[in-house]
Design a protein around this motif. Structure first.
Motif, PDB file in Angstrom:
ATOM      1  N   ARG A  91      43.940  44.473  40.613  1.00 33.90           N
ATOM      2  CA  ARG A  91      44.105  44.305  39.171  1.00 33.90           C
ATOM      3  C   ARG A  91      42.739  43.993  38.572  1.00 33.90           C
ATOM      4  O   ARG A  91      41.785  43.691  39.289  1.00 33.90           O
ATOM      5  N   ILE A  92      42.642  44.058  37.259  1.00 33.11           N
ATOM      6  CA  ILE A  92      41.394  43.713  36.586  1.00 33.11           C
ATOM      7  C   ILE A  92      40.914  42.336  37.026  1.00 33.11           C
ATOM      8  O   ILE A  92      39.723  42.129  37.279  1.00 33.11           O
ATOM      9  N   GLU A  93      41.839  41.389  37.147  1.00 34.00           N
ATOM     10  CA  GLU A  93      41.468  39.992  37.419  1.00 34.00           C
ATOM     11  C   GLU A  93      40.689  39.814  38.712  1.00 34.00           C
ATOM     12  O   GLU A  93      39.896  38.871  38.834  1.00 34.00           O
ATOM     13  N   VAL A  94      40.903  40.690  39.705  1.00 30.47           N
ATOM     14  CA  VAL A  94      40.259  40.467  41.005  1.00 30.47           C
ATOM     15  C   VAL A  94      38.744  40.595  40.920  1.00 30.47           C
ATOM     16  O   VAL A  94      38.031  40.075  41.778  1.00 30.47           O
ATOM     17  N   ASP A  95      38.252  41.275  39.903  1.00 20.12           N
ATOM     18  CA  ASP A  95      36.807  41.459  39.765  1.00 20.12           C
ATOM     19  C   ASP A  95      36.198  40.569  38.693  1.00 20.12           C
ATOM     20  O   ASP A  95      35.045  40.772  38.284  1.00 20.12           O
ATOM     21  N   ASP A  96      36.947  39.567  38.212  1.00 18.09           N
ATOM     22  CA  ASP A  96      36.414  38.700  37.158  1.00 18.09           C
ATOM     23  C   ASP A  96      35.050  38.110  37.528  1.00 18.09           C
ATOM     24  O   ASP A  96      34.104  38.158  36.739  1.00 18.09           O
ATOM     25  N   HIS A  97      34.948  37.545  38.713  1.00 12.09           N
ATOM     26  CA  HIS A  97      33.704  36.866  39.090  1.00 12.09           C
ATOM     27  C   HIS A  97      32.538  37.854  39.169  1.00 12.09           C
ATOM     28  O   HIS A  97      31.436  37.557  38.691  1.00 12.09           O
ATOM     29  N   THR A  98      32.791  39.020  39.753  1.00 13.28           N
ATOM     30  CA  THR A  98      31.734  40.039  39.841  1.00 13.28           C
ATOM     31  C   THR A  98      31.309  40.495  38.455  1.00 13.28           C
ATOM     32  O   THR A  98      30.113  40.612  38.161  1.00 13.28           O
ATOM     33  N   CYS A  99      32.275  40.757  37.587  1.00 11.50           N
ATOM     34  CA  CYS A  99      31.952  41.249  36.246  1.00 11.50           C
ATOM     35  C   CYS A  99      31.220  40.187  35.421  1.00 11.50           C
ATOM     36  O   CYS A  99      30.282  40.504  34.672  1.00 11.50           O
ATOM     37  N   LEU A 100      31.642  38.938  35.541  1.00  9.79           N
ATOM     38  CA  LEU A 100      30.951  37.855  34.831  1.00  9.79           C
ATOM     39  C   LEU A 100      29.521  37.711  35.334  1.00  9.79           C
ATOM     40  O   LEU A 100      28.593  37.500  34.540  1.00  9.79           O
ATOM     41  N   ASP A 101      29.337  37.849  36.634  1.00  9.70           N
ATOM     42  CA  ASP A 101      27.993  37.751  37.209  1.00  9.70           C
ATOM     43  C   ASP A 101      27.097  38.872  36.686  1.00  9.70           C
ATOM     44  O   ASP A 101      25.934  38.645  36.316  1.00  9.70           O
ATOM     45  N   ILE A 102      27.634  40.088  36.639  1.00  4.16           N
ATOM     46  CA  ILE A 102      26.846  41.222  36.124  1.00  4.16           C
ATOM     47  C   ILE A 102      26.526  41.002  34.648  1.00  4.16           C
ATOM     48  O   ILE A 102      25.388  41.214  34.206  1.00  4.16           O
ATOM     49  N   ALA A 103      27.522  40.602  33.869  1.00  2.00           N
ATOM     50  CA  ALA A 103      27.293  40.397  32.436  1.00  2.00           C
ATOM     51  C   ALA A 103      26.194  39.368  32.197  1.00  2.00           C
ATOM     52  O   ALA A 103      25.303  39.577  31.361  1.00  2.00           O
ATOM     53  N   ARG A 104      26.254  38.264  32.931  1.00  6.51           N
ATOM     54  CA  ARG A 104      25.270  37.189  32.721  1.00  6.51           C
ATOM     55  C   ARG A 104      23.874  37.585  33.206  1.00  6.51           C
ATOM     56  O   ARG A 104      22.892  37.434  32.491  1.00  6.51           O
ATOM     57  N   ARG A 105      23.807  38.062  34.446  1.00  4.04           N
ATOM     58  CA  ARG A 105      22.498  38.160  35.088  1.00  4.04           C
ATOM     59  C   ARG A 105      21.818  39.509  34.879  1.00  4.04           C
ATOM     60  O   ARG A 105      20.591  39.589  34.925  1.00  4.04           O
ATOM     61  N   VAL A 106      22.603  40.550  34.625  1.00  3.52           N
ATOM     62  CA  VAL A 106      21.992  41.821  34.246  1.00  3.52           C
ATOM     63  C   VAL A 106      21.818  41.876  32.735  1.00  3.52           C
ATOM     64  O   VAL A 106      21.026  42.647  32.216  1.00  3.52           O
ATOM     65  N   ASN A 107      22.552  40.998  32.028  1.00  2.69           N
ATOM     66  CA  ASN A 107      22.607  41.003  30.569  1.00  2.69           C
ATOM     67  C   ASN A 107      23.117  42.358  30.089  1.00  2.69           C
ATOM     68  O   ASN A 107      22.441  43.101  29.381  1.00  2.69           O
ATOM     69  N   ALA A 108      24.328  42.654  30.526  1.00  4.35           N
ATOM     70  CA  ALA A 108      24.958  43.937  30.228  1.00  4.35           C
ATOM     71  C   ALA A 108      26.398  43.707  29.791  1.00  4.35           C
ATOM     72  O   ALA A 108      27.033  42.719  30.167  1.00  4.35           O
ATOM     73  N   ARG A 298      24.640  40.695  49.496  1.00  2.00           N
ATOM     74  CA  ARG A 298      25.168  41.853  48.774  1.00  2.00           C
ATOM     75  C   ARG A 298      25.237  41.571  47.278  1.00  2.00           C
ATOM     76  O   ARG A 298      24.873  42.418  46.453  1.00  2.00           O
ATOM     77  N   ALA A 299      25.713  40.387  46.920  1.00  2.00           N
ATOM     78  CA  ALA A 299      25.837  40.042  45.500  1.00  2.00           C
ATOM     79  C   ALA A 299      24.476  39.996  44.827  1.00  2.00           C
ATOM     80  O   ALA A 299      24.311  40.456  43.687  1.00  2.00           O
ATOM     81  N   GLU A 300      23.500  39.441  45.515  1.00  2.00           N
ATOM     82  CA  GLU A 300      22.158  39.356  44.940  1.00  2.00           C
ATOM     83  C   GLU A 300      21.532  40.736  44.804  1.00  2.00           C
ATOM     84  O   GLU A 300      20.877  41.045  43.813  1.00  2.00           O
ATOM     85  N   GLU A 301      21.774  41.582  45.805  1.00  3.38           N
ATOM     86  CA  GLU A 301      21.222  42.927  45.750  1.00  3.38           C
ATOM     87  C   GLU A 301      21.860  43.734  44.623  1.00  3.38           C
ATOM     88  O   GLU A 301      21.195  44.542  43.965  1.00  3.38           O
ATOM     89  N   ARG A 302      23.147  43.507  44.373  1.00  3.35           N
ATOM     90  CA  ARG A 302      23.818  44.190  43.265  1.00  3.35           C
ATOM     91  C   ARG A 302      23.094  43.910  41.952  1.00  3.35           C
ATOM     92  O   ARG A 302      22.823  44.827  41.157  1.00  3.35           O
ATOM     93  N   ILE A 303      22.789  42.648  41.716  1.00  4.03           N
ATOM     94  CA  ILE A 303      22.117  42.282  40.470  1.00  4.03           C
ATOM     95  C   ILE A 303      20.727  42.891  40.407  1.00  4.03           C
ATOM     96  O   ILE A 303      20.317  43.459  39.380  1.00  4.03           O
ATOM     97  N   THR A 304      19.989  42.817  41.507  1.00 12.76           N
ATOM     98  CA  THR A 304      18.629  43.377  41.547  1.00 12.76           C
ATOM     99  C   THR A 304      18.638  44.869  41.262  1.00 12.76           C
ATOM    100  O   THR A 304      17.832  45.376  40.466  1.00 12.76           O
ATOM    101  N   VAL A 305      19.569  45.578  41.897  1.00 16.89           N
ATOM    102  CA  VAL A 305      19.634  47.029  41.743  1.00 16.89           C
ATOM    103  C   VAL A 305      20.051  47.412  40.325  1.00 16.89           C
ATOM    104  O   VAL A 305      19.449  48.306  39.708  1.00 16.89           O
ATOM    105  N   LEU A 306      21.079  46.768  39.787  1.00 13.05           N
ATOM    106  CA  LEU A 306      21.528  47.105  38.436  1.00 13.05           C
ATOM    107  C   LEU A 306      20.489  46.759  37.379  1.00 13.05           C
ATOM    108  O   LEU A 306      20.314  47.495  36.401  1.00 13.05           O
ATOM    109  N   ARG A 307      19.799  45.649  37.569  1.00 11.26           N
ATOM    110  CA  ARG A 307      18.717  45.329  36.633  1.00 11.26           C
ATOM    111  C   ARG A 307      17.661  46.426  36.633  1.00 11.26           C
ATOM    112  O   ARG A 307      17.203  46.872  35.573  1.00 11.26           O
ATOM    113  N   ALA A 308      17.242  46.841  37.829  1.00 14.17           N
ATOM    114  CA  ALA A 308      16.207  47.874  37.928  1.00 14.17           C
ATOM    115  C   ALA A 308      16.682  49.196  37.317  1.00 14.17           C
ATOM    116  O   ALA A 308      15.914  49.893  36.643  1.00 14.17           O
TER     117      ALA A 308
END
Length: 312
Positions: A91-108, A298-308
């Motif tokens: 469900r959408i809810e299962v990715d809440d933490h990942t999506c919040l992390d991307i929104a905050r740290r990628v600023n997206a 993996r989580a840290e690399e996700r942010i690094t890659v999406l930022r780049a």
């Protein structure tokens, strides 16, 4: 078989019996029941809005959850997020933490899709829902304060396979132009003819028998046959030219490992910029242990890659 799991993952290896896909309705109910009473995610600094956007033609609307960094002062990049679950749970809810992390740290701005699930809604229902959400995101970029030239698609497991399918559809339908595709442990090939599929028949939670059940729910009797579209199983695609740059992850003890690596190699061969990383010592559901060292990397690399990819 004997597997040399990462030390952080050994204790949790026996805890994934709930991911029995033979009865998707029962498993969904079990997962929802298990989530009752858990604390809501911390949304500090992020505005979270649930919407329903237009679905595919003659089909219901598609629920999405929009995560928008608070106090936006400029148009931001966007990430279309597609959850995993073998095409049948999640469900959408299962990715809440990942999506919040991307929104905050990628600023997206992150738009997460609640697509229809098999077997009640087999292919192409879920994929078309995800593509409809992408079209809505691109068409409403101005209202969402999104830079339409910087939209990525991101998905884990079946969500990674759906993300690859969305990228193929966007190319072939001359749809919204994606800037990037992030395919995390993607489920890509219904033929299941790789060494990792042959070998990892008893890995925790996600293994070869589950993969077979997943594809049969999604594709019906034609799973593994000759008439499966590349949009359903992107690992079958012969032409990957013109697709957006990609980042592809895989895990050492994951039956999906080899199809993910093969897809990255085929993207390379087609001239698509690709980075790929196989994380050692981990099985497919390691991502559900967020405090394990391999999961933190993996989580840290996700942010690094999406930022780049989205911010340069």
């Amino acid at each position: 078989m004997t597997y040399r799991y990462d030390a952080d993952l050994v204790a949790a290896a026996g805890n994934f019996g709930v991911f029995d896909l033979t009865d998707p309705r029962k498993t969904r109910a079990s997962l929802i029941a298990a989530s009752v009473g858990k604390p809501a995610p911390d949304t500090t600094g992020v505005e979270v809005t649930d919407l329903e956007v237009p679905g595919p033609q003659d089909n219901p609307g598609v629920p999405v959850r929009v995560y928008r960094p608070a106090d936006m002062a400029e148009d931001l990049p966007a990430v279309l997020n597609i959850h995993g679950g073998g095409f049948v749970i999640g469900r959408i809810e299962v990715d809440d933490h990942t999506c919040l992390d991307i929104a905050r740290r990628v600023n997206a701005v992150v738009v997460s899709v609640g697509y229809r699930l098999a077997p009640e809604h087999p292919y192409p229902a879920g994929l078309e829902d995800c593509y409809a959400a992408l079209e809505w995101l691109a068409a409403n970029a101005g209202e969402l304060r999104v830079d339409a030239a910087r939209i990525a698609v991101h998905g884990i497991s079946a969500g990674g396979g759906l993300s690859a399918g969305v990228a193929l559809l966007a190319r072939d339908r001359s749809g919204p132009e994606l800037a990037f595709q992030y395919l995390d442990l993607p489920e890509l090939d219904d033929r299941r003819d790789t060494l990792s599929m042959a070998r990892f028949t008893d890995t925790p939670g996600w293994n070869t028998p589950n993969a077979e059940i997943s594809w049969r729910h999604y594709l019906g009797e034609r799973a593994g046959g000759d008439d499966v579209p590349v949009y359903a199983a992107p690992g079958r695609a012969k032409d990957l030219s013109g697709l957006p740059p990609a980042y592809v992850t895989a895990l050492e003890y994951d039956p999906c490992r080899d199809e993910a690596v093969a897809y990255a190699e085929n993207l390379f061969a087609a001239g698509v910029p690709v980075e790929t990383h196989v994380f050692s010592g981990a099985y497919h559901l390691a991502y559900l242990m967020p405090t394990a060292k391999v999961s933190l990397r993996r989580a840290e690399e996700r942010i690094t890659v999406l930022r780049a990819a989205l911010r340069g």
